[in-house]
Design a protein around this motif. Sequence first.
Motif, PDB file in Angstrom:
ATOM      1  N   VAL A  33       0.780  -1.332  -0.121  1.00  0.00           N
ATOM      2  CA  VAL A  33      -0.246  -0.196  -0.117  1.00  0.00           C
ATOM      3  C   VAL A  33       0.793   1.292  -0.192  1.00  0.00           C
ATOM      4  O   VAL A  33       2.153   1.327   0.687  1.00  0.00           O
ATOM      5  N   THR A  34       0.728   2.432  -0.748  1.00  0.00           N
ATOM      6  CA  THR A  34       1.505   3.521  -0.941  1.00  0.00           C
ATOM      7  C   THR A  34       0.687   4.536  -0.943  1.00  0.00           C
ATOM      8  O   THR A  34      -0.567   4.925  -1.019  1.00  0.00           O
ATOM      9  N   PHE A  35       0.815   5.564   0.109  1.00  0.00           N
ATOM     10  CA  PHE A  35       0.844   7.305   0.563  1.00  0.00           C
ATOM     11  C   PHE A  35       1.907   7.820   0.018  1.00  0.00           C
ATOM     12  O   PHE A  35       2.945   7.691   0.253  1.00  0.00           O
ATOM     13  N   GLN A  36       1.496   8.481  -1.629  1.00  0.00           N
ATOM     14  CA  GLN A  36       2.250   9.347  -1.816  1.00  0.00           C
ATOM     15  C   GLN A  36       1.997  10.864  -1.645  1.00  0.00           C
ATOM     16  O   GLN A  36       0.777  11.102  -2.919  1.00  0.00           O
ATOM     17  N   LEU A  37       2.530  11.734  -0.754  1.00  0.00           N
ATOM     18  CA  LEU A  37       1.594  13.310  -0.612  1.00  0.00           C
ATOM     19  C   LEU A  37       0.506  13.218  -0.367  1.00  0.00           C
ATOM     20  O   LEU A  37      -0.209  14.429  -0.686  1.00  0.00           O
ATOM     21  N   VAL A  38      -0.289  12.156   0.276  1.00  0.00           N
ATOM     22  CA  VAL A  38      -1.627  12.399   0.347  1.00  0.00           C
ATOM     23  C   VAL A  38      -2.275  11.999   1.976  1.00  0.00           C
ATOM     24  O   VAL A  38      -3.247  13.091   1.954  1.00  0.00           O
ATOM     25  N   LEU A  39      -1.021  11.671   3.000  1.00  0.00           N
ATOM     26  CA  LEU A  39      -1.396  11.408   4.162  1.00  0.00           C
ATOM     27  C   LEU A  39      -2.049  13.054   4.631  1.00  0.00           C
ATOM     28  O   LEU A  39      -2.398  12.768   6.049  1.00  0.00           O
ATOM     29  N   CYS A  40      -1.574  14.229   4.905  1.00  0.00           N
ATOM     30  CA  CYS A  40      -1.654  14.727   4.720  1.00  0.00           C
ATOM     31  C   CYS A  40      -2.908  15.527   4.573  1.00  0.00           C
ATOM     32  O   CYS A  40      -2.767  16.468   5.638  1.00  0.00           O
ATOM     33  N   THR A  41      -3.260  15.645   3.845  1.00  0.00           N
ATOM     34  CA  THR A  41      -4.882  15.607   3.418  1.00  0.00           C
ATOM     35  C   THR A  41      -5.846  14.998   4.219  1.00  0.00           C
ATOM     36  O   THR A  41      -7.136  14.916   3.721  1.00  0.00           O
ATOM     37  N   VAL A  42      -5.517  13.191   4.409  1.00  0.00           N
ATOM     38  CA  VAL A  42      -6.555  12.199   4.886  1.00  0.00           C
ATOM     39  C   VAL A  42      -7.056  13.049   6.227  1.00  0.00           C
ATOM     40  O   VAL A  42      -6.178  13.203   7.535  1.00  0.00           O
ATOM     41  N   PRO A  43      -8.431  13.534   6.578  1.00  0.00           N
ATOM     42  CA  PRO A  43      -8.925  13.812   7.495  1.00  0.00           C
ATOM     43  C   PRO A  43      -8.701  12.897   9.058  1.00  0.00           C
ATOM     44  O   PRO A  43      -8.115  13.370   9.956  1.00  0.00           O
ATOM     45  N   GLY A  44      -8.362  12.037   9.059  1.00  0.00           N
ATOM     46  CA  GLY A  44      -7.704  10.828  10.053  1.00  0.00           C
ATOM     47  C   GLY A  44      -6.778  10.194   9.074  1.00  0.00           C
ATOM     48  O   GLY A  44      -7.212   8.810   8.731  1.00  0.00           O
ATOM     49  N   PRO A  45      -5.200  10.613   9.714  1.00  0.00           N
ATOM     50  CA  PRO A  45      -4.328   9.958   8.915  1.00  0.00           C
ATOM     51  C   PRO A  45      -4.515   8.359  10.158  1.00  0.00           C
ATOM     52  O   PRO A  45      -4.059   7.525   9.260  1.00  0.00           O
ATOM     53  N   GLU A  46      -4.501   8.460  11.214  1.00  0.00           N
ATOM     54  CA  GLU A  46      -4.497   7.826  12.191  1.00  0.00           C
ATOM     55  C   GLU A  46      -5.392   6.060  11.769  1.00  0.00           C
ATOM     56  O   GLU A  46      -5.310   5.487  11.501  1.00  0.00           O
ATOM     57  N   LYS A  47      -6.875   6.546  11.539  1.00  0.00           N
ATOM     58  CA  LYS A  47      -7.773   5.485  10.865  1.00  0.00           C
ATOM     59  C   LYS A  47      -7.383   5.269   9.720  1.00  0.00           C
ATOM     60  O   LYS A  47      -7.400   3.847   8.538  1.00  0.00           O
ATOM     61  N   ALA A  48      -6.893   5.870   8.425  1.00  0.00           N
ATOM     62  CA  ALA A  48      -6.590   5.828   7.389  1.00  0.00           C
ATOM     63  C   ALA A  48      -5.378   4.850   7.066  1.00  0.00           C
ATOM     64  O   ALA A  48      -5.153   3.454   6.286  1.00  0.00           O
ATOM     65  N   LEU A  49      -4.465   4.946   8.009  1.00  0.00           N
ATOM     66  CA  LEU A  49      -3.249   3.690   8.206  1.00  0.00           C
ATOM     67  C   LEU A  49      -3.380   2.284   9.286  1.00  0.00           C
ATOM     68  O   LEU A  49      -3.578   1.396   8.186  1.00  0.00           O
ATOM     69  N   ALA A  50      -4.703   2.359   9.786  1.00  0.00           N
ATOM     70  CA  ALA A  50      -4.987   1.108  10.349  1.00  0.00           C
ATOM     71  C   ALA A  50      -5.624   0.874   9.122  1.00  0.00           C
ATOM     72  O   ALA A  50      -5.700  -0.948   9.042  1.00  0.00           O
ATOM     73  N   GLU A  51      -6.518   1.804   8.308  1.00  0.00           N
ATOM     74  CA  GLU A  51      -7.125   0.292   7.151  1.00  0.00           C
ATOM     75  C   GLU A  51      -5.719  -0.035   6.247  1.00  0.00           C
ATOM     76  O   GLU A  51      -5.673  -0.916   5.280  1.00  0.00           O
TER      77      GLU A  51
END
Length: 218
Positions: free
Chosen positions: A109-127
């Motif tokens: 799974v890759t995040f590229q210059l996007v985690l800063c925009t996700v309203p809940g980065p902790e939840k996104a990483l858990a997913e």
Amino acid sequence: MRIGQRFLDEWDRRVLPVVTDWYTKSAAKFRKELLAEAHGRVLEIGIGSGPSLPFYSTRVTELVGLEPNETARRKLERRLQSDPTPFPVRAVDGSALELPFESRSFDAVTFQLVLCTVPGPEKALAEARRVLKPDGRLLFVEHVRHTQPRSAALQDRISPAWSVFAGGCRLNQDTEAIIRQTGFAVDWIKHVENRTRPHFLSHMVWGVAHPAPQAPAR
């Protein structure tokens, strides 16, 4: 207020994908090395119009791109028609906070210059951790909170206004700490100063992590 909101909605729908494509070009050299590690079935969160596609190797068997912006998805589809990839690519509408995929179904799974925009980065990483196979890898390249106090203070001041026109981007997010706190063990990470960007966007991290073993329930 409604006029202002309509303007922001149109900005996010039409202008932001173009700005994002321009903005991400300055991270190309980091992406090239990072995405060479991707293999098998890969999920890219926030694929946009596909600026990362040239950096994936033929070891990728399928690339699934999650992209909630309809304009960006259409641009990606046109790009794939004119410049096909050696592996299948599928664009999916959805949220990083609730991935529409089965658990343990991706090799990377890759995040590229996007985690800063996700309203809940902790939840996104858990997913992301949920959909990764036990031996899967998290690949990330992100701009983060600056290590210099004066620069970090500047980020704190301008981040609220900046986020309005930058898709919710948080300039002062400590993404490395969040990755470590959400069940990932970092294999390697590099801190770089990207001098092609404004100073408040210049400090970046990129690296690879894997799902840390969960402690047995007591």
